[in-house]
Every structure is written in structure tokens, then in C-alpha cells.
Design a protein around this motif. Sequence first.
Motif, PDB file in Angstrom:
ATOM      1  N   ILE A  75      -6.784  92.806 -52.723  1.00 11.12           N
ATOM      2  CA  ILE A  75      -6.100  91.663 -52.117  1.00 11.12           C
ATOM      3  C   ILE A  75      -6.959  90.444 -52.409  1.00 11.12           C
ATOM      4  O   ILE A  75      -8.119  90.387 -52.016  1.00 11.12           O
ATOM      5  N   MET A  76      -6.385  89.489 -53.118  1.00 11.26           N
ATOM      6  CA  MET A  76      -7.117  88.290 -53.532  1.00 11.26           C
ATOM      7  C   MET A  76      -6.841  87.155 -52.566  1.00 11.26           C
ATOM      8  O   MET A  76      -5.682  86.841 -52.293  1.00 11.26           O
ATOM      9  N   LEU A  77      -7.914  86.551 -52.060  1.00  8.18           N
ATOM     10  CA  LEU A  77      -7.819  85.374 -51.196  1.00  8.18           C
ATOM     11  C   LEU A  77      -8.146  84.182 -52.073  1.00  8.18           C
ATOM     12  O   LEU A  77      -9.284  84.025 -52.521  1.00  8.18           O
ATOM     13  N   MET A  78      -7.156  83.350 -52.359  1.00 14.02           N
ATOM     14  CA  MET A  78      -7.291  82.299 -53.361  1.00 14.02           C
ATOM     15  C   MET A  78      -7.806  80.964 -52.815  1.00 14.02           C
ATOM     16  O   MET A  78      -8.313  80.157 -53.550  1.00 14.02           O
ATOM     17  N   ASP A  79      -7.619  80.712 -51.537  1.00 13.30           N
ATOM     18  CA  ASP A  79      -7.971  79.411 -50.967  1.00 13.30           C
ATOM     19  C   ASP A  79      -8.517  79.644 -49.562  1.00 13.30           C
ATOM     20  O   ASP A  79      -7.774  79.588 -48.580  1.00 13.30           O
ATOM     21  N   LEU A  80      -9.826  79.906 -49.473  1.00 17.51           N
ATOM     22  CA  LEU A  80     -10.424  80.201 -48.173  1.00 17.51           C
ATOM     23  C   LEU A  80     -10.286  79.013 -47.232  1.00 17.51           C
ATOM     24  O   LEU A  80     -10.464  77.860 -47.630  1.00 17.51           O
ATOM     25  N   THR A  81      -9.997  79.297 -45.974  1.00 18.90           N
ATOM     26  CA  THR A  81      -9.855  78.249 -44.970  1.00 18.90           C
ATOM     27  C   THR A  81     -11.190  77.874 -44.344  1.00 18.90           C
ATOM     28  O   THR A  81     -11.307  76.817 -43.733  1.00 18.90           O
ATOM     29  N   ALA A  82     -12.201  78.756 -44.498  1.00 20.23           N
ATOM     30  CA  ALA A  82     -13.550  78.515 -43.975  1.00 20.23           C
ATOM     31  C   ALA A  82     -14.485  79.494 -44.691  1.00 20.23           C
ATOM     32  O   ALA A  82     -14.032  80.470 -45.281  1.00 20.23           O
ATOM     33  N   PRO A  83     -15.783  79.235 -44.664  1.00 13.78           N
ATOM     34  CA  PRO A  83     -16.724  80.183 -45.277  1.00 13.78           C
ATOM     35  C   PRO A  83     -16.594  81.574 -44.649  1.00 13.78           C
ATOM     36  O   PRO A  83     -16.311  81.699 -43.454  1.00 13.78           O
ATOM     37  N   LEU A  84     -16.796  82.603 -45.465  1.00 15.52           N
ATOM     38  CA  LEU A  84     -16.814  83.989 -45.008  1.00 15.52           C
ATOM     39  C   LEU A  84     -18.255  84.487 -45.104  1.00 15.52           C
ATOM     40  O   LEU A  84     -18.762  84.686 -46.203  1.00 15.52           O
ATOM     41  N   ALA A  85     -18.913  84.645 -43.977  1.00 15.05           N
ATOM     42  CA  ALA A  85     -20.308  85.085 -43.953  1.00 15.05           C
ATOM     43  C   ALA A  85     -20.376  86.568 -43.625  1.00 15.05           C
ATOM     44  O   ALA A  85     -19.558  87.082 -42.853  1.00 15.05           O
ATOM     45  N   ALA A  86     -21.347  87.249 -44.207  1.00 16.31           N
ATOM     46  CA  ALA A  86     -21.560  88.665 -43.909  1.00 16.31           C
ATOM     47  C   ALA A  86     -21.652  88.832 -42.399  1.00 16.31           C
ATOM     48  O   ALA A  86     -22.320  88.059 -41.714  1.00 16.31           O
ATOM     49  N   GLY A  87     -20.938  89.816 -41.877  1.00 20.13           N
ATOM     50  CA  GLY A  87     -20.903  90.059 -40.447  1.00 20.13           C
ATOM     51  C   GLY A  87     -19.659  89.487 -39.777  1.00 20.13           C
ATOM     52  O   GLY A  87     -19.308  89.893 -38.674  1.00 20.13           O
ATOM     53  N   ASP A  88     -18.997  88.530 -40.425  1.00 24.97           N
ATOM     54  CA  ASP A  88     -17.731  88.000 -39.905  1.00 24.97           C
ATOM     55  C   ASP A  88     -16.649  89.066 -40.061  1.00 24.97           C
ATOM     56  O   ASP A  88     -16.828  90.071 -40.760  1.00 24.97           O
ATOM     57  N   GLU A  89     -15.509  88.818 -39.449  1.00 27.73           N
ATOM     58  CA  GLU A  89     -14.332  89.668 -39.610  1.00 27.73           C
ATOM     59  C   GLU A  89     -13.119  88.787 -39.810  1.00 27.73           C
ATOM     60  O   GLU A  89     -13.111  87.630 -39.379  1.00 27.73           O
ATOM     61  N   ALA A  90     -12.102  89.329 -40.462  1.00 28.39           N
ATOM     62  CA  ALA A  90     -10.840  88.616 -40.619  1.00 28.39           C
ATOM     63  C   ALA A  90      -9.699  89.601 -40.411  1.00 28.39           C
ATOM     64  O   ALA A  90      -9.807  90.769 -40.780  1.00 28.39           O
ATOM     65  N   THR A  91      -8.630  89.114 -39.834  1.00 26.53           N
ATOM     66  CA  THR A  91      -7.453  89.928 -39.595  1.00 26.53           C
ATOM     67  C   THR A  91      -6.432  89.695 -40.709  1.00 26.53           C
ATOM     68  O   THR A  91      -6.220  88.561 -41.128  1.00 26.53           O
ATOM     69  N   PHE A  92      -5.852  90.773 -41.176  1.00 22.68           N
ATOM     70  CA  PHE A  92      -4.827  90.743 -42.216  1.00 22.68           C
ATOM     71  C   PHE A  92      -3.538  91.341 -41.668  1.00 22.68           C
ATOM     72  O   PHE A  92      -3.579  92.240 -40.832  1.00 22.68           O
ATOM     73  N   THR A  93      -2.422  90.867 -42.180  1.00 24.65           N
ATOM     74  CA  THR A  93      -1.127  91.490 -41.906  1.00 24.65           C
ATOM     75  C   THR A  93      -0.495  91.837 -43.244  1.00 24.65           C
ATOM     76  O   THR A  93      -0.323  90.967 -44.099  1.00 24.65           O
ATOM     77  N   LEU A  94      -0.204  93.120 -43.429  1.00 26.59           N
ATOM     78  CA  LEU A  94       0.500  93.586 -44.624  1.00 26.59           C
ATOM     79  C   LEU A  94       1.978  93.673 -44.303  1.00 26.59           C
ATOM     80  O   LEU A  94       2.361  94.130 -43.225  1.00 26.59           O
ATOM     81  N   THR A  95       2.810  93.256 -45.244  1.00 23.69           N
ATOM     82  CA  THR A  95       4.257  93.386 -45.107  1.00 23.69           C
ATOM     83  C   THR A  95       4.734  94.386 -46.151  1.00 23.69           C
ATOM     84  O   THR A  95       4.316  94.329 -47.312  1.00 23.69           O
ATOM     85  N   PHE A  96       5.607  95.286 -45.723  1.00 25.68           N
ATOM     86  CA  PHE A  96       6.120  96.338 -46.580  1.00 25.68           C
ATOM     87  C   PHE A  96       7.547  96.016 -47.028  1.00 25.68           C
ATOM     88  O   PHE A  96       8.194  95.129 -46.477  1.00 25.68           O
ATOM     89  N   SER A  97       8.020  96.754 -48.015  1.00 24.30           N
ATOM     90  CA  SER A  97       9.338  96.485 -48.599  1.00 24.30           C
ATOM     91  C   SER A  97      10.474  96.616 -47.585  1.00 24.30           C
ATOM     92  O   SER A  97      11.537  96.032 -47.775  1.00 24.30           O
TER      93      SER A  97
END
Length: 127
Positions: A75-97
Motif C-alpha cells: 500500500i503506497m502512501l503518496m502524500d503524507l499528511t505529517a511525518p511518520l516517526a518510528a513508534g507512531d501508528e496509523a489507522t487504515f481502512t480497506l474497502t473490498f469489491s
Amino acid sequence: MKAADEGMSAAFGELTNSSDQDVTVTSATSEASSMLELHETVENDAGEMIMRPIEGGFVIPAGGTLHLEPGGNHIMLMDLTAPLAAGDEATFTLTFSDDSTYEFTAPVKDYSGANETYEGDDQDTDE
């Protein structure tokens, strides 16, 4: 997810399908980026391995696992909204067909992966 100060990052891991039918991931969203793409690795006409958006999405086989990894599907993140530092977390939502969704949280880790070439890119991009 790969730690990054700005620009691009990528998410890796395993997606497991415990159902008895194939499922297709058609898109991903995250507050970490305003533009996400599902990428695959393919060989171009020159015999080089390149990354590009996958048409139709990721198919996770019935009872199987899809590996998302550097140099492969991711999964490619093309335009980060803020720096991603080791130890941070981010939530993803996957959409299926079938329009169902699945939400998960991914940790950010330091990773000094290979330089990879993207379709339509004449130079290497550090993913």
C-alpha cells in the motif's frame, strides 16, 4: 509502515482471508496520507522490475494470505499528511469489491529499503 519525514511511505504486512471465497481489496484510506494506491511489482518492456498501481485491486485467495512486502505488493502512501516517526501508528481502512470495509492499525518502523522504480518514473524513488 516505513518511517518518513515527508513525501511517500509504504505499508507492508499480511492480509489473511478466512472465508471460503476469494476477496478483492479495491482501495485503502488512512489519515496518514491524502493519496493512497495499491501497488504491484511488474516487469516492464526493458526487463526492469517497476512498481505501479494494480488494476482491479489485490485478490486475497479463499483461506489464504496475501503478503504485502518491499519489492512486491504494498500500500503506497503518496502524500503524507505529517511525518511518520518510528513508534507512531496509523489507522487504515480497506474497502473490498463488495463495498465492505476492514479497519486496522499499523505501526511505523525504521526501514532503509531499496530504491525502486515506478511506472513513468525515469529515476529511482526511495520507498
